[in-house]
Structures are given as structure tokens and as C-alpha cells.
Design an enzyme around this catalytic site. Structure first.
Site, PDB file in Angstrom:
ATOM      1  CG  ASP A  91      -1.939   1.014   1.309  1.00 11.33           C
ATOM      2  OD1 ASP A  91      -2.918   0.870   0.545  1.00 11.33           O
ATOM      3  OD2 ASP A  91      -1.789   1.979   2.069  1.00 11.33           O
ATOM      4  CD  GLU A 102      -2.416   1.754  -3.470  1.00 12.89           C
ATOM      5  OE1 GLU A 102      -1.653   2.019  -2.537  1.00 12.89           O
ATOM      6  OE2 GLU A 102      -3.572   2.198  -3.555  1.00 12.89           O
TER       7      GLU A 102
END
Lengths: 672, 672
Positions: free
Chosen positions: B397, B426
């Protein structure tokens, strides 16, 4: 001999140091082959540096170029600014001295700027910023402690006090603390957080301007006498200099001027049997009178040579010598240092060959001899000898047949003492070799220009060698002819061919040259299909009447004057081609330089050349008006610098008619 | 913290070693940022290596790749061959194991080959070669002395004797000496003269195949129960797995499965006020039940998780976890290691913010804490913990909000022990950051695909990220939607939009994914202009009927089957676009691989997609027949793998009509 390769272990050790850098700095330009070689610039250039610099998150960064000129005691700095569109940081510094420069890039977190930006955003959103003011006070307090001057320290300390005055209204605390003075002081005194330096220092070779912009003229001094067949002297050649200065040349390049070997001396037209009268090829260097540091007695003495150089200098020109590392069998080195050559199993010295061709008049040096250091030093000392005699430019014969590492070492040695010396590489070989010679240190290079005659060939060739990453180190010198190359285009195209190739050479490139006889349109080959001249001056004396009817002196003088007047012709990085409907007409723009932000701009030149020496050609041409900031229906004047004619053009599509009997092309100065 | 920069002095010392190398080796590919980072390949690939290798003069050279696989004891070698047209040397070696490989390039002078070539040229020209034979004898004699085996040594010695037999006729000496056996022995035993090694060892990260080719499916396990509003469990999620395997997915990716913070917990639709029933955002990690190595109790136990992973593996799939390095205020680390966070002047811990936005439910870690080593090790250990539980793929993330050097270190640490682990980055950020994360070690990356909807956007985006130098390290995973991104194209385009974006994702890239709900064409945004879902699963439980009418299960299953059957869809380096007359129809070719020299070739796919979800579109398309070896008037069959239809096409220009109510596009297999 093996090159040392960094093991992965060593590389990891280096990487480990870089690994924990908070900031990433990559994609630094200019950088050539990972910094293995320096890039090239000329004095007076600004060195523009760009880099990708980033870290995680949203902090503001700051960056600068760290650079050092030749003999500078310490580092100097130039600020870098971020451009959002390109996501790149850039800065520049002036290259105001000849020699070797180094630079790298530094980036850091602008903690105060970040804090200040965020503070304003939060205040704008009506948030409570009381803790933020205490954070800012810490930053300013740290800077105050670093400030050397009392005034700065106390101004910063007052800001700290104001920010910490928790009893006062927030807006008063901000207004009192964050004065323009304090903001400026913080830029000067805040310690750069996360300071990260790019992993390499990069080098720049800064040459004098003539390394990048010059008109060359090649002549054999022995042909400069006035009596056919009689060996000319430096004194004869000296008498030619004022006229060559008048024609606008900058560099007078002489083939080897050394004593010429007797053994296997070549006769006229490269015949294997020389007569006693034959003067031989100047590239078969050395006889009983000496070698690479001697002068052929029939040309004169070293004093005559010095006088020749001095006279050229007086006239604003300089003399370039040929540097051909090979020896005739009669060269003193052959006796004094047989170990510098290759000895065959039968005890003879290996002559030059490219089987089945033999060049028995020449011995190549064995650069990997056990006496390598001695030989290499002797080769270097040849340069140093002629530099002592005022020569600062050398045209190096066939460098690709000597070790690349020799050249890198030798050019480095010479330039360390004489950074103003210019080396021209005469390598007609595969692109990788040709380009590597430029990378390793040659200031200029011969090119494939003579063999590029169609529009497609010229466009592809010039585009390939005008890429920015190539121009960083490669400077092509476009010779229209050489003693070795009389292209069939010139053999069959008559005077118009000579005119148009002259125009191309002098306008496609800031560096160009001709070899004498070109101005007389000499075009007879030794035999059909050969690029060698009949009665080549390489093997005999050719006395010429340089003012003979049909000469191109006027054209040359005009071209060289235009080159000196139009700054767009003095750079290599501003060439773009544009389209015509007729591929016999080559069209290109040499863009004028823009003064940064000042609105000032040098004139653009639009050049159209009829590549067909036999027929008039007409076409519509498509001027790149977008790039030039001209509207689609806008009119503009173009002034032909060759004829003085002025035309009004409109928009992109315009008409051109060129009759080779009249003019080979237009050099149109765009006037707005 | 400053990065160590090599001084010019150090760099010169390195250069000095390289400077006297007789051979130049440069332009080695693949090489990423001067060897600073490894390039990426997957197991089973051949690693093609190319280089420019040259020296002065006309000698023949030879070259090889020197390489080493993970845990190899020593170097292995692969021969390189010269290609005149490109002026490059190339070779290849098989990457048959996962892990870190290294290689470099070596070149040397083929003295015997050169001698032999020249000998033949001279003999062909009728020259006396008696001294040449003695030179050859010296070369062979030296090789004989190096030969370890008696047979080789004596064969070579016989050749030496023959060459030195001066009394015999020359041609007999040559014929006796230079037998095929001797020539082969010389290749094996002659010492490589001038052996030069490229200045760097380069590294390759070799991943398992799924790192480069996989279909991803993202689901929230808590939504997998059957009762609306009731918290699902791993057991519920496990029941979904057979269907997902049937649909052809390879990777089941779960958002964080850890205990969720209470402090500032977000309510439904990201509201700041949560009700006691609200389940909160899984990305606010940590509460009294634990942090990054704990499991949200309502999902089940670690044993339940292990069972879920095992079931997925049984079905040929794997489980990917989310790795989000941030803590809710209730995370155990906050109490145990307050020094891992940023403490503000008022003693509070700094929450996440992007001013003026505040994320008070999340504390970012301070990666530059004085306890850096402890913190970084703890972060690494989170990976190692889940790897112990069978997880070999992590979706990371927002990696661009944590230090790049942390990732490089951490991924390196993990992969050193577990080279089969895959990391998906990401990062939706500037290209330089996005690409650097891939360079430093992320196996795959999210892309801008969701925001590229017009033909021009898609062409530019895919072309930019399909450049060979980018594919060397960057693998884009094209997600058609994510819990954060419901693009307005999907919001307004209805089911046809979902079908065409699915087709694009799955055929433009070997890596693609969808987030659950996509197959149900869920397309309601939280408000106009937002890309957030209404009633986003990030903040609440959403129980769905995955077999509801209008679902795309059939389309997904077909797409994934085609992807598994067509090798052209399993690579990223074979994408080219071709022209249509209608920009609503995007056309691209996925080229089939060619078996080297074998004539064998995988099928080409021609893909045409109607980008307009509302209207039928027709166009002429221009198939790149030249590249495919099809003649201008040649017929060929194309087989639509989506519908089974077969068409006969001819030459380049062919007709395509696509009605979004019927089919979003064609996937045409070219059959010849």
C-alpha cells in the site's frame, strides 16, 4: 591484459552507502556512459544540468549543482529548480575557463519550506495550528544556532520567541515571526536535511571556441612554390596565408611536414617504383634527417616553420599539423628502438598490411611492446614538441588503427598541460569506433559527409549525428574533399557540384573544411570508380594558379563571412530538416539561439539546397512555422544572404526554384 | 545523511585500470542505470546479452557472456557472435532458476583466427607466406604448451612441426598442419589474447512465472458471508475459492486482515463519526488484538487463515496479502515503540496528513527514527511472518509515502531468503517515483490504466510503458477497478463499459486484475465527480450475489481461458498498435513468439476493441502485414476466440464492425 571488474561484493558495498539515502537522484544529464567519459563544451557555454530528484511523501525538496572549474580550490554551487511538466530539476553554471570541470548534484529536504507551506494550507482551512507554531519554532531555533553572524542569529531568535509566545493570538505570532527577512535567513541558515549527493562526479572537457566552430583549409606546403615541379617551402606557403585569411579560413592544416622515407618510397600515382625525383608520400615519415619531430629539409628549417606559424597567428589563423603514428623503414626509431616494432620470426620488422594489401613503406608501431611506457611517452612527446612550436591543433591520421586506450592516455596527458589543444580524429570506420574516439577525447572527428549526397542520406546522417546525446561529445568536421576522397559526385557534377557541396558543408555544420584544389573544382580521378585524385598531391608536387578562372574564391569568402556573421551557423545543436515536395531540394533550419526570458533571439536561417548539379529544380517547401512561432497565415521576410535578394513568405508552404547554373541554394535569414 | 560520492580521484583510479585495456566493451544490455539496479526476468527466459566490442585495426575478436546463477560455485560462459549490420555482439544464456543472477561480458583477440584468415587472403593473392607459417607455428606451439591432455598436445605439436618443415612445399605444410581438428583444438587451447572484461558485473532478478503472468482478483473476506451486514470469515471466503478458480484467477488478493483501530475509526462512506456497529477501514491497522502480524478476530484465527491459503493453493491459486505500513492509534507498536513515530512538541504522536487533509485514524511510522534498525527489522519481520504462513505475494500500500531506500533494503532482505516472493507496488504518483519503485525491487506495479480510456490515451500509455528499457524492470498490473477507483467511464458506460475494460485489461497486459463487484458491474459513485464507490466496502460489509443476472462471469472465464491458451497474451514485450480509420476502435497486435531458427511460431493475435460503450462502431483497420510476413494480396483466416467466428481477411486493409450490445471486441487468432 584484463580490465579490473568490480565484483558484486564491491558494488554492493558502494550500493550500501547509497541504499539508505533518503533522497533519490538519478537520470543526471549531461552524463556520458555512466560518467566513464567527460562530455564536451566550449568556453562561454552555460552547462545545463538536469536530474530526477525525489523522495517519499509530500515534502518540498531543494537541489543544487555542485561544480568545480580547473584549478578551483573548492566547490561552487548553482541552484536547481523543479519543473512539474517534465518532473525534472534543472540548473546551469557558466563554463568560463578552458579545461576539465567536474560537477555533481545535491538534493535535500526543504523542511522549513515544507512546514511553511503546510502551515498556510492549514490556516487557510481554519485549522488550529498552535502545535505547528511550536514545530516551526524548533526549526528556526536550530537555524539560529547555526548562524555565524549575530544579526542573523538574533533576528531568528526573535522569530522563535514570537512563535512560542503562546499567550499571543496565533495570527500575531505568525505575522511577527515569518517576516520576509526571516524566510530569507532560513534559506541561508537552515541545515539541509537529508542532504543526498548523486553517486558520481561527472566531468566536462571545456575547449576553446574554435574547437566547435572553424573553417579548415588543407594544403601541402611543398606545392606552394610558383614553379611547377619545384619543391615549395614554408616561405612559399607563408605567402599564401594572407589570401587564405581573406577567404575567411581559421585553421590551415598541413599534411606531415617531416622527412620522408626512401625505402619502398611510392612514386607518382601511388606507383610502387619511385624515380629519384619522386618526393614520396609525406605519411611515410622519417629518414636520415629525422622523424616525427624533424622537418623535411626541402621545406625549410624549424625557424621557417615557426615564422609560418607566427604569420598565420598574426592573420587570425592557426596551423594544424598531421599526427601520423607510423614510421618509414628509414625512421630513426627503427634503428634506435627496434623493440617498438613487431619483429617477425625471420628477424625482419613487420610492415603495415591489410591482407592481401601490403604497405611496405610503413612500419606500424607495436603499442603493446614490453617497452610500452617508453614508446607511449615518446609518442606524447611528439605532441609536446610541436605544441612548443605554437601548434595547438592536430589532425590525427587513422587513430582507429592504434589502441583506443593509447589515445585516451595520450590526449589526457597532453591536455593536462595544454587544455587548449584540439585533436581531430581521421577515422573512417564503424560508428562504434568512430564515436568511441570522440568519447575518449578527440575534440573533432571526420565524418561520412563526403559519401552522403542524396537528401535522404544527408538527413539520416546529420540527424543521427545531431542527437543531443551524441553532440555531448562528438563534433563532426565536414570536409568536402580530402587528398584521399574525391567523391564521384564531384567527379561528375562539375562546378555546380562543388558549389553545392561547399554550401552544405559550411551550413550543415559549424566545423567544415576543404582540401586545396577544391576551389578550382579539380575533379579528375586516377581511374574510373576510384576516389583517388589523378596525379595525387600525396605523391607529387602540384603547383596551382589559385586565381584561375572558374575558381570558387568568391563563394568561399562569402560563405565564411556569413558563417562569422550568423550565430545560428556556429552551433551544431540547432539543426532540423523540413519537408519539400521535391527530394532534389534539401531543406533545413538552423535555429537562432534564444536569450533566456529576455525576448532576445538570434535570427533563424532557412536553408534550401538543390542537390542536383545538372538541372534546375523547383518545389514547395514546408517551413516549420510552429517551431518558429509564426502563424499559419502570417507573412515574414526572408533575406537570401547569398544573393541579397529579399522575398516575402507566408505561412508554412512556400515556393523555391533553384538553378544550379545560378545559385546552389538559398541561405534565408528570417526577418521579423 | 549524505550518500557517499566517489571522488574524481577514486573514479580515475578505477578508470586507470580500464584505460589500458586493449579492447573496448561498452553499451552492454540489459543494464539498468549503470548497473545500479538489477533487470527482471522470469524463470525459463533466455537472457539475451548484447554489447559493442571492438579494438583498433583489423584483428578478429571473440567474445562471451560470463554468468552465474544463484548458488552457482563458479562462472559459466555463453558464446557471443558478431552481427555486422548492427555492429553488435550478442549471446544468451538460460535462466533456469529463480533468484539473483549476475553476468558480464568478456572479449579477446582471436589471434589464431586472424592469422588463419590473413594467411588465406595472402595465399589467395599468390603471396609468399613462408614467414607467416613460422608465425602460425609460434601460435600453435603456445597453445600446445597449454593443452592439458596428451592427445591435444601432440596433435598441436604435429601441426607445429609441419609448419616449420621449411624443406617441404608451402601448400603441403599448410594442408598437413591446418586440419579441422587442429583448428578446433586451437579454439579450445589458445590463450585468449588481450582478454578484457566489461567494467561492471550486472545483476538479474529472476522471478517465478506468475510474477509476469497472472490474473488477480481482490476481495474483502469480511464481505464473503451470506447474511447482509454480518461479518464474514475466512471460512466464508474459502467457500468462494472454487468458483474463483473456475473463473480462471491465479491470485486472490485480500485487503488488510488485521485488527482494526477504534480511535477515529471511519464510519460508512468515510464519515468521521463511526457507530458502534461500524467495522472500520482495514487499512487502519492494529488494536488491542494486535497489529500487522495479527488477524482480525471476527475473520477467524491464524489456523483459519492457513486453511484458506491451503485451499487456494489446492485450487492452483495463491493468496496475496496487503502490506500497509501504518498504524492505528491503537496499534501495539504505539505503546511498545513510541520512538518509531514522530512525537510533536506537545507530546502527541503525529497523525497522517496531506494538509489541509488530516488522517487522524492513522499514524505514519518515522523511518528515520534513531531506532531505525529496530523498526526496519520489525517491518521486514512482518513479511517473514506471513511468508511462514504460505503467503508469497504482497500488494504494498502506498509505497511512495515510505522511503525508497527502505523498500530496496527490505525487499532485498526478504528475497535473499525467499526469492520467490512477489511484491506489487500500489503507487499512483509521478512516473519517476513509480518507475524507481520498480527499479529498486517491486516485481509488479499498479498503473494509470484506469484513467486511460480513449484510443490515444491507451496507445500513448501502453507504448510508453512497453519500451524495452522499461520492460526490463517494470511490469504493469492493469487493474480494471480497485476499492479506490471507480472511473467515471465505468460509472456511465454500463455493462458494455465493464466488458470492454475487462477485455482491454486482460489482453493489453499479461498481468491484470479486478476488484470484486466488477463482475456485477457495480457502478454507483458516492457522489458525482468522485471515483469512490457509494457504500464503499472499505468502510462496511457488502454481501453480494455473485451470480446475479447480468454478471460477467462468463466473459471473465472465457478471457482467462484464452489468456492461458494463447502464449502471445502471456508476455508484455510483444504489443504493437495498428491503425484504424475510426479512433473509437483500438487495434493492437500481440505477436506470437518465434522459435529461433526452427520455423516454429506461436500464433499472432489481432485485437480490436470498440472503446465506445454506447454505439456500434465500424472501421477499416490496417493490419501490420509486413511485420507478420503476410503479402499485400494474401488471404489469411482470423478466428475470433471470443465468439468462435472465423473470417477471411486479405492484405492489410480489412473491415471491422463492433456493436457493444453484442461484443466489445474481437480477439482474432491469425491462422495460416
Amino acid at each position: 591484459m584484463a580490465t579490473r571488474t568490480q565484483s558484486r561484493g564491491q558494488q554492493r558495498a558502494t550500493a550500501a552507502a547509497a541504499q539508505f539515502a533518503p533522497i533519490v537522484i538519478e537520470g543526471v544529464t549531461p552524463e556520458l556512459d555512466c560518467g566513464r567519459y567527460p562530455v564536451k563544451r566550449v568556453v562561454g557555454d552555460a552547462c545545463a544540468v538536469a536530474a530526477s530528484i525525489f523522495k517519499d511523501g509530500h515534502d518540498l525538496l531543494a537541489a543544487r549543482v555542485r561544480f568545480r572549474g580547473p584549478n578551483d580550490d573548492g566547490w561552487r554551487y548553482a541552484p536547481m529548480a523543479y519543473d512539474f511538466a517534465s518532473d525534472r530539476w534543472s540548473g546551469a553554471f557558466p563554463l568560463d575557463r578552458i579545461g576539465r570541470w567536474t560537477f555533481t548534484v545535491e538534493g535535500w529536504t526543504d523542511r522549513f519550506g515544507t512546514w511553511h507551506r503546510d502551515l498556510e494550507k492549514k490556516r487557510g482551512a481554519g485549522q488550529d495550528v498552535s502545535v505547528e507554531l511550536l514545530e516551526g519554532a524548533e526549526l528556526i531555533d536550530a537555524a539560529a544556532r547555526r548562524a555565524k553572524f549575530g544579526a542573523a542569529r538574533s533576528a531568528l531568535a526573535r522569530a522563535v520567541t514570537a512563535l512560542r509566545a503562546t499567550e499571543a493570538p496565533l495570527s500575531d505570532r505568525v505575522a511577527t515571526a515569518l517576516t520576509p527577512e526571516v524566510i530569507e535567513l532560513m534559506q541561508a541558515h537552515a541545515a539541509p536535511t537529508d542532504l543526498t549527493t548523486y553517486s558520481r562526479e561527472l566531468a566536462i572537457t571545456v575547449d576553446r571556441r574554435r574547437a566547435g566552430f572553424a573553417s579548415w583549409y588543407e594544403l601541402f606546403p611543398r606545392s606552394q612554390g610558383s614553379t611547377p615541379g619545384k619543391h615549395g617551402t614554408f616561405a612559399d606557403a607563408e605567402r599564401r596565408l594572407p589570401r587564405l585569411a581573406e577567404l575567411g579560413f581559421d585553421v590551415i592544416y598541413l599534411p606531415p611536414i617531416h622527412p620522408i622515407g626512401h625505402t619502398f618510397r611510392k612514386g607518382k600515382n601511388n606507383s610502387l617504383q619511385a624515380t629519384p625525383d619522386d618526393v614520396g608520400s609525406p605519411w611515410a615519415i622519417g629518414n636520415e634527417h629525422g622523424g616525427h619531430t624533424a622537418i623535411e629539409p626541402r621545406l625549410g628549417t624549424i625557424e621557417d616553420f615557426d615564422r609560418f606559424v607566427a604569420r598565420a597567428n598574426e592573420l587570425g589563423m592557426e596551423v594544424a599539423l598531421d599526427y601520423a603514428l607510423q614510421c618509414s623503414p628509414d625512421h630513426p626509431w627503427v634503428k634506435e628502438h627496434p623493440e617498438w616494432f613487431t619483429i617477425r620470426p625471420d628477424g625482419t620488422i613487420q610492415y603495415a598490411e591489410n591482407p592481401p594489401k601490403k604497405y611496405q613503406d610503413i612500419y606500424p608501431l607495436n603499442f603493446w611492446t614490453s617497452e610500452r611506457a617508453e614508446l607511449w611517452n615518446a609518442c606524447r612527446d611528439v605532441f609536446l614538441y610541436w605544441i612548443e612550436h605554437g601548434v595547438k591543433t592536430f589532425r590525427v591520421d587513422n587513430p582507429h588503427t592504434k589502441p583506443f586506450s593509447f589515445w585516451e592516455w595520450c590526449i589526457g596527458e597532453v591536455r593536462r598541460q595544454h587544455p587548449d589543444v584540439v585533436f581531430l580524429s581521421e577515422a573512417f570506420t564503424r560508428p562504434s569506433k568512430l564515436l568511441n574516439l570522440a568519447k575518449l577525447g578527440f575534440s573533432q572527428s571526420y565524418t561520412y559527409f563526403t559519401w552522403k549526397n542524396s537528401a535522404r542520406e544527408l538527413r539520416e546522417f546529420m540527424t543521427e549525428f545531431s542527437r543531443p546525446e551524441v553532440l555531448d561529445y562528438y563534433r563532426g568536421n565536414l570536409f568536402a574533399n580530402t587528398p584521399d576522397i574525391l567523391h564521384e559526385f564531384l567527379q561528375h557534377g562539375g562546378r555546380p557540384a562543388f558549389r553545392l557541396r561547399l554550401l552544405l558543408a559550411g551550413t550543415l555544420s559549424p566545423l567544415y573544411g576543404i582540401y586545396s584544389g577544391y576551389e578550382l573544382c579539380e575533379n579528375v580521378a586516377v581511374r574510373p570508380g576510384s576516389e583517388e585524385y589523378l596525379n595525387s598531391e600525396k605523391y607529387e608536387i602540384r603547383v596551382r594558379d589559385y586565381e584561375a578562372p572558374g575558381n570558387l574564391n568568391g563563394e568561399i569568402q562569402l560563405l565564411n563571412r556569413i558563417r562569422r556573421e550568423q550565430s545560428a551557423l556556429q552551433r551544431a545543436d540547432n539543426l532540423t530538416f523540413f519537408r519539400s515536395d521535391n527530394d532534389a531540394i534539401l531543406c533545413y533550419r538552423k535555429a537562432g539561439a534564444e536569450g533566456e526570458g529576455s525576448g532576445w533571439r538570434d535570427a533563424d536561417l532557412l536553408i534550401t539546397v538543390n542537390l542536383d548539379p545538372h538541372h534546375a529544380q523547383a518545389t514547395m517547401v514546408y517551413v516549420p512555422i510552429d517551431a518558429m512561432g509564426i502563424g499559419p497565415d502570417e507573412s515574414y521576410a526572408v533575406h537570401d544572404l547569398l544573393t541579397g535578394a529579399r522575398y516575402t513568405w507566408r505561412g508554412s508552404r512556400n515556393f523555391v526554384l533553384l538553378d544550379p547554373a545560378q545559385q546552389p541554394g538559398h541561405v534565408l535569414r528570417v526577418e521579423r
